[in-house]
Design a protein around this motif. Structure first.
Motif, PDB file in Angstrom:
ATOM      1  N   ASP A 375       0.812  -1.219   0.000  1.00 24.83           N
ATOM      2  CA  ASP A 375       0.000   0.000   0.000  1.00 24.83           C
ATOM      3  C   ASP A 375       0.845   1.268   0.000  1.00 24.83           C
ATOM      4  OD1 ASP A 375      -2.594  -1.022  -0.120  1.00 24.83           O
ATOM      5  OD2 ASP A 375      -2.647  -1.399   2.040  1.00 24.83           O
ATOM      6  N   ASN A 376       2.046   1.211   0.597  1.00 17.42           N
ATOM      7  CA  ASN A 376       2.856   2.427   0.712  1.00 17.42           C
ATOM      8  C   ASN A 376       3.873   2.563  -0.417  1.00 17.42           C
ATOM      9  OD1 ASN A 376       4.614   0.392   1.553  1.00 17.42           O
ATOM     10  ND2 ASN A 376       5.627   1.697   3.080  1.00 17.42           N
ATOM     11  N   ASP A 377       3.599   1.938  -1.545  1.00 23.71           N
ATOM     12  CA  ASP A 377       4.471   2.057  -2.718  1.00 23.71           C
ATOM     13  C   ASP A 377       4.318   3.453  -3.313  1.00 23.71           C
ATOM     14  OD1 ASP A 377       5.815   1.903  -5.138  1.00 23.71           O
ATOM     15  OD2 ASP A 377       5.004  -0.062  -5.669  1.00 23.71           O
ATOM     16  N   THR A 378       5.370   4.258  -3.232  1.00 23.91           N
ATOM     17  CA  THR A 378       5.332   5.618  -3.791  1.00 23.91           C
ATOM     18  C   THR A 378       6.003   5.690  -5.158  1.00 23.91           C
ATOM     19  OG1 THR A 378       7.367   6.201  -2.602  1.00 23.91           O
ATOM     20  CG2 THR A 378       5.268   6.696  -1.515  1.00 23.91           C
ATOM     21  N   THR A 379       6.613   4.595  -5.594  1.00 25.02           N
ATOM     22  CA  THR A 379       7.250   4.569  -6.916  1.00 25.02           C
ATOM     23  C   THR A 379       6.234   4.250  -8.003  1.00 25.02           C
ATOM     24  OG1 THR A 379       9.345   3.861  -5.919  1.00 25.02           O
ATOM     25  CG2 THR A 379       9.089   3.528  -8.292  1.00 25.02           C
ATOM     26  N   VAL A 380       5.446   3.216  -7.776  1.00 25.24           N
ATOM     27  CA  VAL A 380       4.339   2.857  -8.671  1.00 25.24           C
ATOM     28  C   VAL A 380       3.089   2.804  -7.802  1.00 25.24           C
ATOM     29  CG1 VAL A 380       3.374   1.122 -10.201  1.00 25.24           C
ATOM     30  CG2 VAL A 380       5.830   1.571 -10.238  1.00 25.24           C
ATOM     31  N   ASP A 381       2.302   3.837  -7.866  1.00 28.73           N
ATOM     32  CA  ASP A 381       1.130   3.960  -6.993  1.00 28.73           C
ATOM     33  C   ASP A 381       0.112   2.872  -7.334  1.00 28.73           C
ATOM     34  OD1 ASP A 381      -1.071   4.660  -5.500  1.00 28.73           O
ATOM     35  OD2 ASP A 381      -1.056   6.770  -6.086  1.00 28.73           O
ATOM     36  N   PRO A 382      -0.156   1.931  -6.406  1.00 29.47           N
ATOM     37  CA  PRO A 382      -1.113   0.857  -6.712  1.00 29.47           C
ATOM     38  C   PRO A 382      -2.517   1.368  -6.996  1.00 29.47           C
ATOM     39  CG  PRO A 382      -0.485   0.825  -4.380  1.00 29.47           C
ATOM     40  CD  PRO A 382       0.426   1.787  -5.057  1.00 29.47           C
ATOM     41  N   LYS A 383      -2.857   2.561  -6.512  1.00 24.51           N
ATOM     42  CA  LYS A 383      -4.206   3.106  -6.761  1.00 24.51           C
ATOM     43  C   LYS A 383      -4.384   3.477  -8.232  1.00 24.51           C
ATOM     44  CE  LYS A 383      -3.953   6.318  -3.597  1.00 24.51           C
ATOM     45  NZ  LYS A 383      -2.673   5.952  -2.968  1.00 24.51           N
ATOM     46  N   GLU A 384      -3.301   3.626  -8.959  1.00 21.67           N
ATOM     47  CA  GLU A 384      -3.377   3.949 -10.381  1.00 21.67           C
ATOM     48  C   GLU A 384      -3.000   2.758 -11.261  1.00 21.67           C
ATOM     49  OE1 GLU A 384      -0.979   7.370 -11.100  1.00 21.67           O
ATOM     50  OE2 GLU A 384      -2.113   8.657  -9.725  1.00 21.67           O
ATOM     51  N   HIS A 385      -2.598   1.677 -10.638  1.00 23.17           N
ATOM     52  CA  HIS A 385      -2.136   0.516 -11.402  1.00 23.17           C
ATOM     53  C   HIS A 385      -2.893  -0.736 -10.970  1.00 23.17           C
ATOM     54  CE1 HIS A 385       1.046   3.546 -11.802  1.00 23.17           C
ATOM     55  NE2 HIS A 385       1.356   2.968 -12.943  1.00 23.17           N
ATOM     56  N   SER A 386      -2.368  -1.457 -10.001  1.00 23.94           N
ATOM     57  CA  SER A 386      -2.939  -2.768  -9.647  1.00 23.94           C
ATOM     58  C   SER A 386      -4.385  -2.703  -9.162  1.00 23.94           C
ATOM     59  CB  SER A 386      -2.073  -3.436  -8.573  1.00 23.94           C
ATOM     60  OG  SER A 386      -0.781  -3.698  -9.056  1.00 23.94           O
ATOM     61  N   GLU A 406       1.047  -3.910   3.969  1.00 26.31           N
ATOM     62  CA  GLU A 406       1.038  -2.532   4.471  1.00 26.31           C
ATOM     63  C   GLU A 406       2.327  -1.812   4.111  1.00 26.31           C
ATOM     64  OE1 GLU A 406       0.832  -0.222   8.811  1.00 26.31           O
ATOM     65  OE2 GLU A 406       0.181  -2.303   8.634  1.00 26.31           O
ATOM     66  N   ASP A 407       3.444  -2.529   4.243  1.00 28.50           N
ATOM     67  CA  ASP A 407       4.749  -1.974   3.907  1.00 28.50           C
ATOM     68  C   ASP A 407       5.652  -3.147   3.540  1.00 28.50           C
ATOM     69  OD1 ASP A 407       5.621  -3.221   6.277  1.00 28.50           O
ATOM     70  OD2 ASP A 407       5.322  -1.406   7.459  1.00 28.50           O
ATOM     71  N   VAL A 408       6.930  -2.874   3.351  1.00 30.50           N
ATOM     72  CA  VAL A 408       7.888  -3.944   3.049  1.00 30.50           C
ATOM     73  C   VAL A 408       8.979  -3.896   4.103  1.00 30.50           C
ATOM     74  CG1 VAL A 408       9.466  -4.935   1.356  1.00 30.50           C
ATOM     75  CG2 VAL A 408       7.404  -3.725   0.582  1.00 30.50           C
ATOM     76  N   HIS A 409       9.009  -4.915   4.953  1.00 32.08           N
ATOM     77  CA  HIS A 409      10.027  -4.948   5.996  1.00 32.08           C
ATOM     78  C   HIS A 409      10.785  -6.268   5.966  1.00 32.08           C
ATOM     79  CE1 HIS A 409       6.301  -6.514   7.909  1.00 32.08           C
ATOM     80  NE2 HIS A 409       7.131  -7.435   8.364  1.00 32.08           N
ATOM     81  N   ASP A 410      11.961  -6.240   6.573  1.00 25.97           N
ATOM     82  CA  ASP A 410      12.859  -7.383   6.550  1.00 25.97           C
ATOM     83  C   ASP A 410      12.288  -8.544   7.369  1.00 25.97           C
ATOM     84  OD1 ASP A 410      15.924  -8.077   5.899  1.00 25.97           O
ATOM     85  OD2 ASP A 410      15.401  -8.900   7.855  1.00 25.97           O
ATOM     86  N   MET A 411      12.560  -9.760   6.895  1.00 26.10           N
ATOM     87  CA  MET A 411      12.095 -10.966   7.591  1.00 26.10           C
ATOM     88  C   MET A 411      13.233 -11.872   8.012  1.00 26.10           C
ATOM     89  SD  MET A 411       9.004 -11.726   4.950  1.00 26.10           S
ATOM     90  CE  MET A 411      10.031 -11.001   3.668  1.00 26.10           C
ATOM     91  N   SER A 420      13.633  -2.648  15.550  1.00 27.43           N
ATOM     92  CA  SER A 420      12.517  -3.126  14.717  1.00 27.43           C
ATOM     93  C   SER A 420      13.054  -3.627  13.372  1.00 27.43           C
ATOM     94  CB  SER A 420      11.517  -1.991  14.489  1.00 27.43           C
ATOM     95  OG  SER A 420      12.136  -0.916  13.807  1.00 27.43           O
ATOM     96  N   PRO A 421      12.327  -4.529  12.714  1.00 31.53           N
ATOM     97  CA  PRO A 421      12.781  -5.025  11.410  1.00 31.53           C
ATOM     98  C   PRO A 421      13.016  -3.868  10.438  1.00 31.53           C
ATOM     99  CG  PRO A 421      10.956  -6.342  12.209  1.00 31.53           C
ATOM    100  CD  PRO A 421      11.070  -5.170  13.141  1.00 31.53           C
ATOM    101  N   HIS A 422      14.109  -3.948   9.710  1.00 35.39           N
ATOM    102  CA  HIS A 422      14.416  -2.880   8.752  1.00 35.39           C
ATOM    103  C   HIS A 422      13.301  -2.770   7.710  1.00 35.39           C
ATOM    104  CE1 HIS A 422      16.607  -0.165   6.208  1.00 35.39           C
ATOM    105  NE2 HIS A 422      16.385  -0.958   5.181  1.00 35.39           N
ATOM    106  N   GLN A 423      12.919  -1.548   7.433  1.00 35.92           N
ATOM    107  CA  GLN A 423      11.862  -1.321   6.453  1.00 35.92           C
ATOM    108  C   GLN A 423      12.469  -0.857   5.133  1.00 35.92           C
ATOM    109  OE1 GLN A 423       7.853   1.437   6.037  1.00 35.92           O
ATOM    110  NE2 GLN A 423       8.317   0.478   7.998  1.00 35.92           N
ATOM    111  N   TYR A 424      12.136  -1.591   4.083  1.00 34.60           N
ATOM    112  CA  TYR A 424      12.585  -1.237   2.745  1.00 34.60           C
ATOM    113  C   TYR A 424      11.573  -0.283   2.103  1.00 34.60           C
ATOM    114  CZ  TYR A 424      15.497  -5.400   3.408  1.00 34.60           C
ATOM    115  OH  TYR A 424      16.381  -6.329   3.906  1.00 34.60           O
ATOM    116  N   ALA A 425      11.924   0.230   0.944  1.00 36.76           N
ATOM    117  CA  ALA A 425      10.992   1.071   0.191  1.00 36.76           C
ATOM    118  C   ALA A 425       9.729   0.270  -0.106  1.00 36.76           C
ATOM    119  CB  ALA A 425      11.640   1.533  -1.113  1.00 36.76           C
TER     120      ALA A 425
END
Length: 454
Positions: A375-386, A406-411, A420-425
């Motif tokens: 949901d927090n993808d600011t590179t390719v906005d899912p509201k305009e694509h997927s 919700e976001d992309v974090h390290d596992m 906290s787990p590192h959060q990627y873009a």
């Protein structure tokens, strides 16, 4: 008293007693063998080991090839210091000119080894230094803002030195007083174990004269036909080096045991565009308004050719997917070849919904498709694509699944300063795909892919 002491010394020398602390007029080593020589200086070269991670590649080890053998019990992580000096893109200024950055690399282990880096218990002229690696440490890729591509850093150096108090010893027992190792890393000679078993840098030229490089993997031989899984890279992984297309994202997960087991064995095809899948003319424009990709024909012909050359592939189980720019190309291929693919898995796909016609939606709807995005993808906005594309496909009766995060974090245990787990873009939702974390209705994406057939 002086005369007695002198006599005892003479007797000891004559009897060659190690207990007297001398042997042949020189200090004896612990084994009582030939005495250690004067301190020596050691020199050599090094070769890096590169492995793939969620964030991309990392230099995890360097193997020193020295001009003298070293005693194994004298080698320790504390004896070495390593500084990384490399080309880098300046993300703060976003200027096209690259800069040089320096980082201290933590040596987590050190040991004598063979030329391939495998530990040995005897003296050796090779030493392996294992290096801590993380999302912000040890990446040998440099992003080039001039052409939107990842490149191997040039230069990339590892400056290896001995720490104060290091007790490194040559095989002869002589203490090592200095260490000089060539600093430059040649990535064409680096060990990349994640690429073992993969055929690299193959080339295919289509009927339109366009060419693609590609890498491929074949499962163990079997009487049973296997699916073909295609991965289409993102913007940063195009070019003329398939190692970048494989390591820029952790595509090598598709060749490893977990994915191969889930699929019951699968052929893997990783094509690489010289520019961008989204390119729609030869002038390099790729902010695509819905125009057909210039690579569509050659990509389809490559797939057809690869299937024809590998009779172990089940032609009814050809699966296509990719991320971002590759997600765009996945949709593009579904539009033009509606009866060809058994399934598709576009991830953070960049095909603008506004550019997809109703007829094209009907074409896509013939292929079972699993979307992945954050949901927090600011590179390719899912509201305009997927998001709107999924809604239209469902209205058309398509077999559509999606995994939304919700976001992309390290596992894998990499954390930020607060623990906290590192959060990627947010754009990096492919991380979840390669870690087999995509689910819908209790079904995992990998298992779903294994079930698809035309």
């Amino acid at each position: 008293m002086k005369k007695l002491t002198s006599g005892l010394l003479t007797l000891c020398l004559a009897l060659n007693l190690a207990a007297c602390g001398t042997q042949g007029g020189q200090p004896a080593d612990n084994g009582g063998n030939a005495a250690a020589a004067e301190p020596v200086s050691v020199s050599g070269t090094q070769a890096a080991v590169v492995e793939g991670f969620d964030w991309g590649p990392g230099v995890t080890k360097t193997i020193l090839a020295l001009d003298q053998a070293i005693q194994p019990d004298s080698v320790s992580a504390e004896a070495f210091a390593v500084k990384e000096v490399k080309e880098s893109f300046d993300w703060e200024t976003m200027e096209p000119e690259h800069i040089m950055v320096e980082n201290e690399r933590e040596v987590t282990d050190a040991y004598t080894c063979d030329e391939n880096g495998a530990q040995v218990s005897e003296a050796s002229d090779h030493i392996a230094l294992e290096l801590y690696c993380a999302h912000d440490t040890g990446n040998p890729f440099c992003y080039d803002n001039n052409d939107w591509k990842n490149l191997w850093c040039s230069p990339y150096q590892l400056q290896v030195s001995l720490t104060e108090g290091a007790a490194l010893a040559a095989e002869s027992g002589a203490p090592v007083s200095g260490l000089t190792v060539a600093e430059e890393i040649d990535f064409s000679a680096a060990q990349m174990p994640d690429l073992d078993g993969i055929t690299m840098d193959q080339s295919f030229t289509g009927s339109d004269g366009r060419s693609l490089l590609y890498a491929s993997y074949e499962p163990a031989a079997s009487d049973e036909k296997k699916p073909l899984v295609i991965w289409l890279h993102g913007v940063g992984e195009g070019g003329d080096d398939t190692s970048i297309a494989l390591l820029g994202n952790e595509v090598t997960a598709l060749m490893k045991e977990e994915f191969q087991t889930a699929m019951g064995g699968a052929y893997i095809l990783v094509p690489q565009a010289s520019s961008f899948w989204m390119a729609y003319d030869d002038e390099g424009h790729w902010d695509n308004p819905g125009i057909d990709s210039i690579y569509r024909v050659v990509l389809k012909e490559l797939i057809d050719s690869y299937v024809a050359e590998n009779p172990g592939i089940d032609p009814n189980r050809i699966i296509i997917g990719g991320c971002s720019n590759g997600g765009y190309m996945t949709i593009n291929m579904e539009i033009h070849y509606p009866d060809f693919f058994a399934a598709a898995y576009p991830i953070c796909e960049a095909y603008g919904n506004a550019n997809i016609t109703d007829e094209e939606i009907r074409n896509i709807a013939t292929t079972p498709t699993w979307f992945v995005y954050a949901d927090n993808d600011t590179t390719v906005d899912p509201k305009e694509h997927s998001v709107p594309t999924i809604e239209r496909l469902r209205a058309a009766g398509a077999d559509v699944h999606c995994s939304v995060f919700e976001d992309v974090h390290d596992m894998n245990g990499y954390t930020d300063e607060d623990g906290s787990p590192h959060q990627y873009a947010g754009h990096w939702s492919w991380v979840y795909f390669f870690n087999n974390q995509c689910e819908d209705g209790g079904v995992k994406l990998w298992d779903w892919l294994a079930q698809q057939s035309r």
